[in-house]
Enzyme design. Structure first.
Site, PDB file in Angstrom:
ATOM      1  N   LYS A  80      48.433  50.577  41.468  1.00  0.00           N
ATOM      2  CA  LYS A  80      49.459  49.556  41.283  1.00  0.00           C
ATOM      3  C   LYS A  80      50.553  50.115  40.379  1.00  0.00           C
ATOM      4  CE  LYS A  80      48.535  44.587  41.283  1.00  0.00           C
ATOM      5  NZ  LYS A  80      48.093  43.444  40.465  1.00  0.00           N
TER       6      LYS A  80
HETATM    7  O1  G3P Z   1      47.639  40.246  39.567  1.00  0.00           O
HETATM    8  C1  G3P Z   1      48.917  40.022  40.034  1.00  0.00           C
HETATM    9  C2  G3P Z   1      49.283  38.568  40.023  1.00  0.00           C
HETATM   10  O2  G3P Z   1      48.468  37.871  40.934  1.00  0.00           O
HETATM   11  C3  G3P Z   1      49.192  37.924  38.647  1.00  0.00           C
HETATM   12  O3  G3P Z   1      49.627  36.629  38.760  1.00  0.00           O
HETATM   13  O4  G3P Z   1      51.220  35.149  37.532  1.00  0.00           O
HETATM   14  O5  G3P Z   1      48.778  34.583  37.622  1.00  0.00           O
HETATM   15  O6  G3P Z   1      49.550  36.503  36.208  1.00  0.00           O
HETATM   16  P1  G3P Z   1      49.791  35.688  37.457  1.00  0.00           P
END
Ligand code: G3P
Length: 217
Positions: free
Chosen positions: A83
């Site tokens: 990533k």
């Molecule tokens: O892992 C990537 C993404 O899904 C993170 O989303 O906004 O819940 O931190 P968030």
């Protein structure tokens, strides 16, 4: 649509994998911190739970160091996807890694133009963050719609991996828009299963079955 689980909690991944709902896993530095475990160890364990892509994020900001970190991460297992953030250094790293066959998930995407760049850099996956868009009053799913149109216009191979999923409607909308993958926390995936009419139907069937006085087997 492929289901990736957005967590570094191996117990949760194992539980969902039993129901066939895990096509891959995404992690990020915040999820690794939340797990309380050593990064390389938990990624290795996750890679053993699912044969699908397991995203492990570099933390360097410059291309040269990203490549060094990626070298460490991709040695963990063949199903590691590296990533990288959507920056010029992340795009350079994406280009270099995908050119020699390593899967790359370009993350922290917040515009269709960024997604266009990631596809041109050969990204395996692009991760537009819909929830964080919604969090500031925008409609994250319109971003997915734009990316899907652009990728179809030019037949890009990059897979749209809808990320930052907050609730089942994000998953429903992603599927309707033709996203290739969605990644969600385990609890959001479990919310997809529940419906009050299903529970009510089971209750009614069992009540009537009980009246038959029969058993199966
Ligand atoms: O892992 C990537 C993404 O899904 C993170 O989303 O906004 O819940 O931190 P968030």
């Amino acid at each position: 649509m492929k289901f990736f689980v957005d967590t570094a909690d191996t117990a949760e991944i194992r539980d969902l994998a039993e129901s066939g709902l895990v096509d891959g896993v995404t992690t990020n530095p915040s999820l690794i911190h939340k797990s309380g475990r050593k990064f390389l160890e938990v990624v290795e364990e996750i890679c053993g739970i699912t044969p699908g892509p397991v995203s492990a994020e570099v933390v360097a900001l410059d291309h040269e160091t990203m490549m060094k970190e990626a070298e460490v991460l991709r040695k963990i297992a063949d199903n590691v996807a590296i990533k990288v953030p959507l920056t010029i250094d992340g795009l350079k790293t994406c280009k270099a890694l995908t050119s020699d066959g390593t899967m790359v998930n370009v993350t922290l995407c917040f515009s269709a133009n960024q997604a266009l760049l990631a596809a041109k850099a050969g990204a395996t996956f692009i991760s537009p963050f819909v929830g964080r868009h919604d969090d500031i009053g925008f409609d994250g799913m319109r971003l997915i719609e734009d990316i899907r149109l652009i990728y179809d216009n030019y037949m890009f191979d990059t897979e749209i991996l809808v990320a930052s999923v907050r609730h089942p409607v994000h998953i429903l909308e992603a599927a309707k828009l033709g996203a290739d993958v969605m990644t969600a926390p385990p609890q959001v995936i479990r919310q997809l299963i529940k419906h009050p009419l299903t529970d009510k139907g089971i209750e009614g069937f069992l009540a009537d079955w009980g009246k038959t006085g029969q058993t199966i087997g």
